[in-house]
Write an enzyme that holds these catalytic residues in place. Structure first.
Site, PDB file in Angstrom:
ATOM      1  CE  LYS A 151      -3.934  -2.293   2.280  1.00 18.68           C
ATOM      2  NZ  LYS A 151      -4.925  -2.240   3.398  1.00 18.68           N
TER       3      LYS A 151
ATOM      4  CE1 TYR B 178      -9.489  -3.185   0.773  1.00 22.55           C
ATOM      5  CE2 TYR B 178      -8.462  -1.301  -0.291  1.00 22.55           C
ATOM      6  CZ  TYR B 178      -8.365  -2.433   0.478  1.00 22.55           C
ATOM      7  OH  TYR B 178      -7.139  -2.832   0.965  1.00 22.55           O
TER       8      TYR B 178
ATOM      9  NE  ARG C 151      -6.559 -12.070   5.691  1.00 21.88           N
ATOM     10  CZ  ARG C 151      -7.286 -10.950   5.582  1.00 21.88           C
ATOM     11  NH1 ARG C 151      -7.228 -10.216   4.459  1.00 21.88           N
ATOM     12  NH2 ARG C 151      -8.044 -10.548   6.566  1.00 21.88           N
TER      13      ARG C 151
ATOM     14  NE  ARG D 144      -2.441  -5.462   7.273  1.00 18.70           N
ATOM     15  CZ  ARG D 144      -3.598  -6.007   6.916  1.00 18.70           C
ATOM     16  NH1 ARG D 144      -4.150  -6.942   7.678  1.00 18.70           N
ATOM     17  NH2 ARG D 144      -4.206  -5.638   5.805  1.00 18.70           N
TER      18      ARG D 144
ATOM     19  CG  ASN E  34      -3.599  -2.091   6.921  1.00 16.70           C
ATOM     20  OD1 ASN E  34      -3.476  -1.813   5.735  1.00 16.70           O
ATOM     21  ND2 ASN E  34      -4.640  -2.751   7.402  1.00 16.70           N
TER      22      ASN E  34
ATOM     23  CG  HIS F 191      -5.354  -6.468  -0.158  1.00 23.95           C
ATOM     24  ND1 HIS F 191      -6.553  -6.649   0.491  1.00 23.95           N
ATOM     25  CD2 HIS F 191      -5.375  -7.315  -1.219  1.00 23.95           C
ATOM     26  CE1 HIS F 191      -7.267  -7.557  -0.174  1.00 23.95           C
ATOM     27  NE2 HIS F 191      -6.569  -7.971  -1.222  1.00 23.95           N
TER      28      HIS F 191
ATOM     29  CD  GLU G  85      -8.983  -9.395  -3.532  1.00 30.01           C
ATOM     30  OE1 GLU G  85      -7.815  -9.743  -3.235  1.00 30.01           O
ATOM     31  OE2 GLU G  85      -9.849  -9.130  -2.669  1.00 30.01           O
TER      32      GLU G  85
HETATM   33  P1  RTP Z   1      -7.171  -5.834   3.376  1.00 32.04           P
HETATM   34  O1  RTP Z   1      -8.545  -6.116   2.792  1.00 32.04           O
HETATM   35  O2  RTP Z   1      -6.608  -4.502   2.946  1.00 32.04           O
HETATM   36  O3  RTP Z   1      -6.229  -6.968   3.150  1.00 32.04           O
HETATM   37  O4  RTP Z   1      -7.288  -5.729   4.971  1.00 32.04           O
HETATM   38  P2  RTP Z   1      -8.118  -6.639   5.966  1.00 32.04           P
HETATM   39  O5  RTP Z   1      -8.813  -7.741   5.223  1.00 32.04           O
HETATM   40  O6  RTP Z   1      -7.205  -7.010   7.089  1.00 32.04           O
HETATM   41  O7  RTP Z   1      -9.170  -5.606   6.522  1.00 32.04           O
HETATM   42  P3  RTP Z   1     -10.609  -5.180   5.946  1.00 32.04           P
HETATM   43  O8  RTP Z   1     -11.590  -5.305   7.056  1.00 32.04           O
HETATM   44  O9  RTP Z   1     -10.893  -5.892   4.657  1.00 32.04           O
HETATM   45  O10 RTP Z   1     -10.404  -3.639   5.667  1.00 32.04           O
HETATM   46  C1  RTP Z   1      -9.826  -3.193   4.460  1.00 32.04           C
HETATM   47  C2  RTP Z   1      -8.878  -2.048   4.735  1.00 32.04           C
HETATM   48  O11 RTP Z   1      -9.617  -0.901   5.128  1.00 32.04           O
HETATM   49  C3  RTP Z   1      -8.824  -0.126   6.032  1.00 32.04           C
HETATM   50  N1  RTP Z   1      -9.556   0.006   7.281  1.00 32.04           N
HETATM   51  N2  RTP Z   1      -9.676   1.124   7.900  1.00 32.04           N
HETATM   52  N3  RTP Z   1     -10.361   3.130   9.751  1.00 32.04           N
HETATM   53  C4  RTP Z   1     -10.755   1.882   9.979  1.00 32.04           C
HETATM   54  O12 RTP Z   1     -11.394   1.558  10.962  1.00 32.04           O
HETATM   55  C5  RTP Z   1     -10.388   0.869   9.006  1.00 32.04           C
HETATM   56  N4  RTP Z   1     -10.723  -0.397   9.064  1.00 32.04           N
HETATM   57  C6  RTP Z   1     -10.185  -0.957   7.958  1.00 32.04           C
HETATM   58  C7  RTP Z   1      -7.507  -0.855   6.209  1.00 32.04           C
HETATM   59  O13 RTP Z   1      -6.565  -0.342   5.258  1.00 32.04           O
HETATM   60  C8  RTP Z   1      -7.887  -2.269   5.879  1.00 32.04           C
HETATM   61  O14 RTP Z   1      -6.754  -3.021   5.524  1.00 32.04           O
HETATM   62 MG    MG Z   2     -10.013  -7.419   3.511  1.00 33.82          MG
END
Ligand code: RTP
Ligand code: MG
Length: 140
Positions: A11, A51, A87, A104, A114, A117, A128
């Site tokens: 990112k 997203y 993951r 991370r 973070n 992805h 994707e």
């Molecule tokens: P990713 O999709 O990026 O691999 O991350 P992830 O599965 O661990 O988390 P996800 O729930 O899918 O959230 C996607 C991305 O959104 C941002 N985020 N911001 N401000 C907030 O509370 C918040 N929560 C999530 C993060 O960049 C997260 O990786």
């Molecule tokens: Mg995710």
């Protein structure tokens, strides 16, 4: 154990700090093979589509702004159980909760910035990967 592929993004917070190689070293040390990689400026439309599942979440606008704030490196990783394996290498979404040695924990600045992805399922990995790579760009 099946050889599978997952989709990864380094990112903008990580590319900004010149950490592409450092992230890749952790990925490779974990036994995952980078079988496709390119550095791109993600467009707003690409970030919104990517997203899309988070469209209704309060952080969606900020997330799209962040993902288009600088270069990203999109990648295809290959290895045994690559989706789950990556993951684990990434660690928890919020770096405050990420385990020692994870990407991370090592590199993330915040729950949003973070650093990486990784796909959350094999089905999503296929979708994707197809969003950013054509078949002949992936060399396993
Ligand atoms: P990713 O999709 O990026 O691999 O991350 P992830 O599965 O661990 O988390 P996800 O729930 O899918 O959230 C996607 C991305 O959104 C941002 N985020 N911001 N401000 C907030 O509370 C918040 N929560 C999530 C993060 O960049 C997260 O990786
Ligand atoms: Mg995710």
């Amino acid at each position: 154990m099946a050889i599978e592929r997952t989709f990864s993004i380094i990112k903008p917070d990580a590319t900004r700090r010149n950490l592409t190689g450092a992230v890749n070293a952790v990925i490779e040390k974990a036994g995952l093979r980078i079988v496709a990689q390119k550095r791109i400026a993600m467009t707003r439309a690409e970030a919104e589509a990517f997203y899309g599942v988070h469209r209704e979440r309060p952080f969606f606008g900020d997330l799209v702004a962040f993902m288009t704030s600088g270069p990203v490196v999109v990648q295809v990783l290959e290895g045994e159980n690559a989706v789950a394996a990556y993951r684990e290498v990434m660690g928890a979404t919020n770096p405050a909760n990420a385990a020692e040695g994870t990407l991370r924990k090592l590199f993330a600045e915040s729950i949003e910035a973070n650093s990486v992805h990784g796909s959350d399922s094999a089905e999503n990995a296929k979708i994707e990967i197809a969003q950013f790579f054509s078949g002949n760009e992936i060399v396993g």
